[in-house]
Enzyme design. Sequence first.
Site, PDB file in Angstrom:
ATOM      1  N   LYS A  77       0.860  -1.185   0.000  1.00  0.00           N
ATOM      2  CA  LYS A  77       0.000   0.000   0.000  1.00  0.00           C
ATOM      3  C   LYS A  77       0.888   1.225   0.000  1.00  0.00           C
ATOM      4  CE  LYS A  77      -4.515   0.723   0.126  1.00  0.00           C
ATOM      5  NZ  LYS A  77      -5.489  -0.112  -0.619  1.00  0.00           N
ATOM      6  N   GLY A 177     -20.746   5.838   2.794  1.00  0.00           N
ATOM      7  CA  GLY A 177     -19.768   6.142   1.762  1.00  0.00           C
ATOM      8  C   GLY A 177     -20.339   5.819   0.399  1.00  0.00           C
ATOM      9  N   GLY A 179     -19.451   6.471  -2.686  1.00  0.00           N
ATOM     10  CA  GLY A 179     -18.532   6.690  -3.796  1.00  0.00           C
ATOM     11  C   GLY A 179     -18.615   5.527  -4.764  1.00  0.00           C
TER      12      GLY A 179
END
Length: 368
Positions: A77, A177, A179
């Site tokens: 990451k 959320g 999105g």
Amino acid sequence: MGDAFELVDDLGPEKVLYLHDPATGLRAILVIDNVAAGPAIGGTRMAPDVSLAECARLARAMTLKNAAAGLPHGGAKAVIFADPAMPAGDKERLVRAYAYALKDVKDYIAGPDMGTDETAMAWVHDVIGRAVGLPREIGGIPLDEIGATGFGLAVALEAAEPFAAFPLAGARVAIQGFGAVGMNAARFLAERGARLVAASDSAGSLARAEGLDVPALIDWKRQGGRLAEFPGGEAGPRDAIIDAECDIWIPAARPDVIHEGNVDRLRARVVAQGANIPVTEAAERRLAERGVLVLPDFIVNAGGVICAAVEHRGGRQGEALESIAEKVRANVTEVLQRAEAAGGLPRQAAVEMARERVVTAMRFRRTW
């Protein structure tokens, strides 16, 4: 930022890199957790408040996610300390500087994450020739456009039906959320007969017990509208989503949104973790005590990275969706069967299963 060596255990991380470019103001961290199965795939997250600890936890989640999905990739990451809403030209310069800093890091393949998208990955690819989640025009399978992660969540909830004691058709869903992940999860779940009764974005929440008009809500959001201003529901504050009366609660936003301080406000029967590490360990234990089934993040939200792996080897969109359905369905079933047999938490079973696969891959590696 903390001592990187405090993160070390038997799986990793193998590398922790701090990236800085004075000319653009780039400040970033890359954690390559484990590459036993192959070069690591992991998203690039951009936010002002990211940290080494968050990056390392997300990198480990990617190791487990990729191993559980049987991908020939390890986990990593990256986080960039910046506001993703900056002017487009400034963002391009920053992302290109980030990519240039990674030019010699051959065991990491960048993908999109919160604050970055396929355009950002196109910039990375242009600089170093190594990224996934690319635009269709340069050979990518657009993850957000096809809704890879949201599709995987719908498949996961189908697979969990025998363990959840209620059917997916007619189930009330709340999504924190709204999105790319949240919108596509809502779309695929609506196609399966579920009913979206509440949703939230960064500015507020929206609820309607009879069910929200999912296609209209998605169009509204994509045109730049705020959920709380949509005319087809009751507006509320952002955190009101935690109190939504529902059967399925999907966190699809930031890490640690459910913790000991608010976990008892949740009124759901299943929590399907669309985001990475959205529920703390203590909160997961509390939910289990209350009889709530929690589907672990790195098992059920693996659709995006499965799609990315197919893209990386030149596969097609249809192949990606078939692979997501096959892998997610099989893993959810195995994890819940293991948890049921052991009398433990699904996360414990999932970590055990994924670690077994990582450790096996590590045995095949040559040690210098």
